[in-house]
Motif scaffolding. Structure first.
Motif, PDB file in Angstrom:
ATOM      1  N   ILE A   1      41.204  42.596  48.361  1.00  0.00           N
ATOM      2  CA  ILE A   1      40.742  42.448  49.744  1.00  0.00           C
ATOM      3  C   ILE A   1      41.129  41.090  50.304  1.00  0.00           C
ATOM      4  O   ILE A   1      41.495  40.954  51.474  1.00  0.00           O
ATOM      5  CB  ILE A   1      39.217  42.653  49.830  1.00  0.00           C
ATOM      6  N   GLY A   2      41.058  40.056  49.497  1.00  0.00           N
ATOM      7  CA  GLY A   2      41.417  38.712  49.950  1.00  0.00           C
ATOM      8  C   GLY A   2      41.808  37.837  48.782  1.00  0.00           C
ATOM      9  O   GLY A   2      41.329  38.028  47.649  1.00  0.00           O
ATOM     10  N   ARG A   3      42.674  36.872  49.054  1.00  0.00           N
ATOM     11  CA  ARG A   3      43.195  35.998  48.002  1.00  0.00           C
ATOM     12  C   ARG A   3      42.767  34.558  48.238  1.00  0.00           C
ATOM     13  O   ARG A   3      42.688  34.089  49.382  1.00  0.00           O
ATOM     14  CB  ARG A   3      44.721  36.101  47.941  1.00  0.00           C
ATOM     15  N   ILE A   4      42.521  33.856  47.119  1.00  0.00           N
ATOM     16  CA  ILE A   4      42.004  32.491  47.212  1.00  0.00           C
ATOM     17  C   ILE A   4      43.080  31.492  47.607  1.00  0.00           C
ATOM     18  O   ILE A   4      42.742  30.346  47.960  1.00  0.00           O
ATOM     19  CB  ILE A   4      41.354  32.062  45.877  1.00  0.00           C
ATOM     20  N   ASN A   5      44.342  31.875  47.545  1.00  0.00           N
ATOM     21  CA  ASN A   5      45.397  30.945  47.963  1.00  0.00           C
ATOM     22  C   ASN A   5      45.630  30.992  49.472  1.00  0.00           C
ATOM     23  O   ASN A   5      46.510  30.290  49.980  1.00  0.00           O
ATOM     24  CB  ASN A   5      46.697  31.246  47.223  1.00  0.00           C
TER      25      ASN A   5
ATOM     26  N   ILE B   1      36.463  32.636  54.112  1.00  0.00           N
ATOM     27  CA  ILE B   1      37.384  33.717  54.480  1.00  0.00           C
ATOM     28  C   ILE B   1      38.554  33.718  53.510  1.00  0.00           C
ATOM     29  O   ILE B   1      39.209  32.692  53.304  1.00  0.00           O
ATOM     30  CB  ILE B   1      37.889  33.552  55.927  1.00  0.00           C
ATOM     31  N   TYR B   2      38.779  34.875  52.898  1.00  0.00           N
ATOM     32  CA  TYR B   2      39.964  35.099  52.066  1.00  0.00           C
ATOM     33  C   TYR B   2      40.926  35.998  52.851  1.00  0.00           C
ATOM     34  O   TYR B   2      40.578  37.126  53.212  1.00  0.00           O
ATOM     35  CB  TYR B   2      39.607  35.811  50.762  1.00  0.00           C
TER      36      TYR B   2
ATOM     37  N   ARG C   1      44.707  42.938  54.411  1.00  0.00           N
ATOM     38  CA  ARG C   1      43.245  42.914  54.438  1.00  0.00           C
ATOM     39  C   ARG C   1      42.719  41.484  54.448  1.00  0.00           C
ATOM     40  O   ARG C   1      43.402  40.552  54.022  1.00  0.00           O
ATOM     41  CB  ARG C   1      42.687  43.676  53.233  1.00  0.00           C
ATOM     42  N   ARG C   2      41.478  41.382  54.891  1.00  0.00           N
ATOM     43  CA  ARG C   2      40.846  40.068  54.987  1.00  0.00           C
ATOM     44  C   ARG C   2      39.368  40.212  54.667  1.00  0.00           C
ATOM     45  O   ARG C   2      38.692  41.132  55.152  1.00  0.00           O
ATOM     46  CB  ARG C   2      41.029  39.490  56.385  1.00  0.00           C
ATOM     47  N   ALA C   3      38.825  39.302  53.859  1.00  0.00           N
ATOM     48  CA  ALA C   3      37.408  39.304  53.484  1.00  0.00           C
ATOM     49  C   ALA C   3      36.705  38.120  54.129  1.00  0.00           C
ATOM     50  O   ALA C   3      37.180  36.985  54.043  1.00  0.00           O
ATOM     51  CB  ALA C   3      37.255  39.239  51.967  1.00  0.00           C
ATOM     52  N   VAL C   4      35.581  38.394  54.771  1.00  0.00           N
ATOM     53  CA  VAL C   4      34.765  37.367  55.410  1.00  0.00           C
ATOM     54  C   VAL C   4      33.409  37.364  54.709  1.00  0.00           C
ATOM     55  O   VAL C   4      32.702  38.379  54.714  1.00  0.00           O
ATOM     56  CB  VAL C   4      34.591  37.639  56.918  1.00  0.00           C
ATOM     57  N   ILE C   5      33.067  36.249  54.100  1.00  0.00           N
ATOM     58  CA  ILE C   5      31.800  36.134  53.366  1.00  0.00           C
ATOM     59  C   ILE C   5      30.917  35.112  54.059  1.00  0.00           C
ATOM     60  O   ILE C   5      31.271  33.930  54.156  1.00  0.00           O
ATOM     61  CB  ILE C   5      32.035  35.716  51.894  1.00  0.00           C
TER      62      ILE C   5
ATOM     63  N   TYR D   1      36.660  42.877  56.220  1.00  0.00           N
ATOM     64  CA  TYR D   1      35.473  43.292  55.471  1.00  0.00           C
ATOM     65  C   TYR D   1      34.456  42.152  55.600  1.00  0.00           C
ATOM     66  O   TYR D   1      34.785  40.993  55.338  1.00  0.00           O
ATOM     67  CB  TYR D   1      35.793  43.509  53.998  1.00  0.00           C
ATOM     68  N   LEU D   2      33.223  42.494  55.947  1.00  0.00           N
ATOM     69  CA  LEU D   2      32.185  41.478  56.140  1.00  0.00           C
ATOM     70  C   LEU D   2      31.147  41.599  55.031  1.00  0.00           C
ATOM     71  O   LEU D   2      30.547  42.659  54.829  1.00  0.00           O
ATOM     72  CB  LEU D   2      31.513  41.641  57.502  1.00  0.00           C
TER      73      LEU D   2
END
Length: 299
Positions: free
Chosen positions: A125-129, A143-144, A159-163, A191-192
């Motif tokens: 879903i998201g990458r740390i780099n 945000i990843y 894709r993008r992850a929002v935490i 994705y939230l």
């Protein structure tokens, strides 16, 4: 004892290289040490986990972003997961780590990963780099970006992850859950997720005000004066009773003056009020009767 030219360990304290040249024992030992050091460095590089890399050049990272990433470090050793079931068609498990790869052996920089429980498919879903981070008064947004492509949804973008990490004092981390997946738009789908943690809380202001410092200093000085003076009067002077109070006569006079001042200021009757009694004047006594009680005397 003879040794063939291809042997690496001949007798006589030396060593033969595969090419046939004789190597001294110190050179052979140094070569082995270099090999072991190279293997150790390679193992250390493989065992060292990757961390968040903010989008853009390293020189463009702001001090605020570095401070926020450092603030999130206590959560980096923890793993979070949540299961989502929607009928019989969707059954996913989401795995999340803060600024670390979920699966370090895959080397895919995946910080938040979706696993389909039906077919075992893994989707990043998201990458740390490709990290973004910012905060508010009592929350941190992590945000990843750069996840796997959507395919048919969202114009095929990544894709993008929002935490959203909200403040909750006394809790290191809890309540990780997914809120929604926005994939009905043409672009900027995400994705939230949300979770609670004390790392998002502002620092408590424990500094004392000037008034508090002065009050504490004043009370401390009074305590030292009373206790020290009491001990001096009792142990050195030998005073007893009320005389043990330091400067007892001064405080007694001060108390009397304060009482007189209060009486002077606060009494209700006027200052020139007549006395509650009157003396008897001579004019009110009348003339003294000349009759004596002579008849009471014996003849």
């Amino acid at each position: 004892m003879r040794v063939s030219r291809g042997s690496l360990f001949p007798m006589g304290g030396g060593a033969w290289s595969p090419g046939g040249r004789r190597m001294s024992l110190p050179c052979h030992t140094s070569a082995l040490l270099l090999v072991f050091m190279a293997l150790a460095v390679a193992g250390a590089e493989q065992s060292e986990e990757r961390s968040c890399d903010v989008i853009g050049d390293e020189s463009s990272e702001s001090q605020m972003e570095r401070a926020l990433l450092k603030k999130l470090e206590p959560l980096s050793h923890m793993r979070f997961n949540v299961t989502v079931e929607k009928g019989k068609t969707e059954n996913y498990v989401y795995h999340f780590r803060v600024c670390r790869e979920v699966n370090s052996t895959s080397h895919d920089f995946g910080g938040l990963v979706q696993i389909d429980r039906q077919n075992g498919k893994t989707t990043v879903i998201g990458r740390i780099n490709e990290t973004q981070v910012f905060n508010g008064s009592d929350w941190i947004m992590l945000i990843y970006k750069g996840g796997d492509s959507y395919g048919r949804h969202c114009s095929g973008e990544k894709r993008r992850a929002v935490i959203m990490i909200s403040c909750k004092r006394g809790v290191t981390a809890s309540s990780f859950s997914i809120i929604s997946e926005e994939r009905e738009k043409e672009q900027e789908c995400f994705y939230l997720f949300e979770m609670d943690s004390s790392v998002a809380c502002p620092a408590e202001n424990s500094h004392l005000s000037v008034g508090s410092i002065l009050l504490i200093t004043f009370v401390s000085l009074i305590a030292v004066y009373i206790i020290g003076g009491f001990l001096y009067q009792r142990l050195v002077v030998g005073a007893k009773g009320m005389e043990q109070i330091p400067h007892f006569a001064f405080w007694q006079d001060l108390g009397n003056l304060v009482a007189d001042g209060c009486d002077f200021v606060c009494r209700s009757k006027p200052r020139n009020a007549p006395a509650a009694y009157r003396g008897v004047g001579d004019d009110q006594l009348g003339e003294e009767s000349e009759e004596r009680d002579d008849h009471l005397l014996p003849m």
